[in-house]
Design a protein around this motif. Sequence first.
Motif, PDB file in Angstrom:
ATOM      1  N   UNK A  79      40.678 -51.931 -16.597  1.00 19.96           N
ATOM      2  CA  UNK A  79      41.516 -52.725 -17.909  1.00 19.96           C
ATOM      3  C   UNK A  79      42.723 -52.968 -17.449  1.00 19.96           C
ATOM      4  N   UNK A  80      43.466 -52.326 -16.766  1.00 16.95           N
ATOM      5  CA  UNK A  80      44.891 -52.907 -16.455  1.00 16.95           C
ATOM      6  C   UNK A  80      45.022 -54.018 -15.552  1.00 16.95           C
ATOM      7  N   UNK A  81      43.913 -54.018 -14.633  1.00 18.17           N
ATOM      8  CA  UNK A  81      43.805 -55.285 -13.834  1.00 18.17           C
ATOM      9  C   UNK A  81      43.294 -56.438 -14.833  1.00 18.17           C
ATOM     10  N   UNK A  82      42.388 -56.328 -15.528  1.00 20.14           N
ATOM     11  CA  UNK A  82      42.249 -57.538 -16.453  1.00 20.14           C
ATOM     12  C   UNK A  82      43.327 -58.029 -17.379  1.00 20.14           C
ATOM     13  N   UNK A  83      43.964 -57.094 -17.858  1.00 14.57           N
ATOM     14  CA  UNK A  83      45.164 -57.172 -18.977  1.00 14.57           C
ATOM     15  C   UNK A  83      46.101 -58.198 -17.994  1.00 14.57           C
ATOM     16  N   UNK A  84      46.535 -57.708 -16.847  1.00 13.90           N
ATOM     17  CA  UNK A  84      47.523 -58.612 -16.069  1.00 13.90           C
ATOM     18  C   UNK A  84      47.102 -59.909 -15.741  1.00 13.90           C
ATOM     19  N   UNK A  85      45.815 -59.712 -15.351  1.00 16.00           N
ATOM     20  CA  UNK A  85      45.257 -60.972 -14.967  1.00 16.00           C
ATOM     21  C   UNK A  85      45.099 -62.065 -16.034  1.00 16.00           C
ATOM     22  N   UNK A  86      44.844 -61.754 -17.342  1.00 14.72           N
ATOM     23  CA  UNK A  86      44.662 -62.709 -18.389  1.00 14.72           C
ATOM     24  C   UNK A  86      46.257 -63.167 -18.695  1.00 14.72           C
ATOM     25  N   UNK A  87      47.285 -62.466 -18.456  1.00 11.75           N
ATOM     26  CA  UNK A  87      48.523 -62.704 -19.075  1.00 11.75           C
ATOM     27  C   UNK A  87      49.204 -63.934 -17.790  1.00 11.75           C
ATOM     28  N   UNK A  88      48.793 -63.538 -16.573  1.00 12.89           N
ATOM     29  CA  UNK A  88      49.078 -64.290 -15.300  1.00 12.89           C
ATOM     30  C   UNK A  88      48.361 -65.792 -15.655  1.00 12.89           C
ATOM     31  N   UNK A  89      47.049 -65.915 -15.909  1.00 11.69           N
ATOM     32  CA  UNK A  89      46.335 -67.095 -15.736  1.00 11.69           C
ATOM     33  C   UNK A  89      46.931 -67.652 -16.861  1.00 11.69           C
ATOM     34  N   UNK A  90      47.474 -67.247 -18.019  1.00 16.23           N
ATOM     35  CA  UNK A  90      48.082 -67.910 -19.062  1.00 16.23           C
ATOM     36  C   UNK A  90      49.589 -68.368 -18.870  1.00 16.23           C
ATOM     37  N   UNK A  91      50.134 -67.550 -18.076  1.00 20.79           N
ATOM     38  CA  UNK A  91      51.678 -67.873 -17.796  1.00 20.79           C
ATOM     39  C   UNK A  91      52.173 -68.467 -16.792  1.00 20.79           C
ATOM     40  N   UNK A  92      51.136 -68.326 -15.471  1.00 21.80           N
ATOM     41  CA  UNK A  92      51.362 -68.725 -14.255  1.00 21.80           C
ATOM     42  C   UNK A  92      52.702 -68.199 -13.728  1.00 21.80           C
ATOM     43  N   UNK A  93      52.963 -66.793 -14.000  1.00 22.02           N
ATOM     44  CA  UNK A  93      54.336 -66.206 -13.460  1.00 22.02           C
ATOM     45  C   UNK A  93      53.855 -64.953 -13.442  1.00 22.02           C
ATOM     46  N   UNK A  94      53.774 -64.365 -12.193  1.00 22.26           N
ATOM     47  CA  UNK A  94      53.469 -63.059 -11.949  1.00 22.26           C
ATOM     48  C   UNK A  94      54.489 -61.924 -12.464  1.00 22.26           C
ATOM     49  N   UNK A  95      55.759 -62.245 -12.333  1.00 20.76           N
ATOM     50  CA  UNK A  95      56.708 -61.331 -12.893  1.00 20.76           C
ATOM     51  C   UNK A  95      56.660 -61.118 -14.362  1.00 20.76           C
TER      52      UNK A  95
END
Length: 434
Positions: free
Chosen positions: A324-340
């Motif tokens: 769930x943690x992996x999926x959560x940060x993945x969705x946000x990074x795909x959307x924002x294209x900024x890992x920080x």
Amino acid sequence: MQRANKWALLPFVAFIVLFIGIGIISGDFTAMPLNVAVLIACMIAFLMNRQEKLATKVEIFTKGAGNSNVMLMVVIFVLAGAFSSVAKGMGAVDSTVNLGLDFVPPSLLLVGLFIIGCFISVSMGTSMGTVVALAPIGVGIAESTDIPMALAMATVVGGAMFGDNLSIISDTTIAAVRTQGTNMRDKFKVNFFIVLPAAILTCVILYWLTAGSSADAVEVAKYSFVEVLPYLIVLIVALAGLNVMLVLVIGIVLSGIIGFMNGSYTFLTFIKAVSDGVIGMEDIALIAILISGLVALIEHHGGLAYLLEVVSKRVKKKKGAELGIASLVSVVDIATVNNTIAILMAGPLAKTIADKYEVDPRKSASLLDIFASFWQGLLPYSPQLLAAASIAGISTVGMWQVYSIYPLLMGVMAIIAILMGYPALKNKKKTSHK
């Protein structure tokens, strides 16, 4: 935390839609400045729940924005920027690149390029800086051999993402560590054990792909081992457990001394380099403060409770929580294209999930950083791929479809680590916040 309220997530949704929408319309995903998008999201958060006094919302926002974890994160960002700038200005990056190339035999040029990229990115703490420094070398290697240009550029990006994910001065590591309540050294160890097999496999695959390549001599410029020392010393003392702020101060002072010795700096130019590094981190520091305040408001209005409720319906055990943690940060990074930014946004909820399902903070911090970096090195519209493709004059699609070896393997190894419960971690009575 208040009762679950899905409408409290509206500011976050607006941020994502705004960023992606303008990117799609303009064809440029850098067209919408992240700080402006976050400001708009904050305004929407303040306009919600009109029954509540504005003064109350302001107090919640400022407490969230100014909590000790966030302020410490900001200070570390600033020191990391200063160290990176001073070290680069006195020749550390160029010497590191040329030192590596001098020891790389022609038959291992691409493997060497990847390893050099790994070391530089771990040392500098920035994937973009590594791409800019190494991409011209990668172009030269491709042009002097029959190695495909897309493979050379994807190798540069892979090496850059290795250190972006691991470096103790990377803004992603700082964000992951601070949001999960662990320390740099412990997170590095857990993270390293997960991604090391991916790095080794990448070297094997790169050797296999280029074993029969014809190669001309690659010209190596002069270098000084002394100029590489600040990177080595910072890495060693950080892993030894020294407080990260003290580590960065040591790096700045040592880089400055070497710069004075080799003529790179006068007192005024040294001060200017420190200032440039600080200024370079101001934007991400401000965004971190704004996002922390925004998350506090969303949490107060029930948004995080709603997300936790949704995730909890699908999560029954620790492995599910980690996925769930992996999926959560993945969705946000795909959307924002900024890992920080992805880690800063997903971090608070990830911490709640980790605490509820007893996920070790060292593991949750590692997963946040790994999966954000995984997508950052894979998405054809990420800044890292766009920068490499621009320097080489090629399309990011070719790199993405075939040659993104390390980012893909990093994601695969992280999923395997979740499913196998690897690495096995002993409980720590007290976590040091260094």
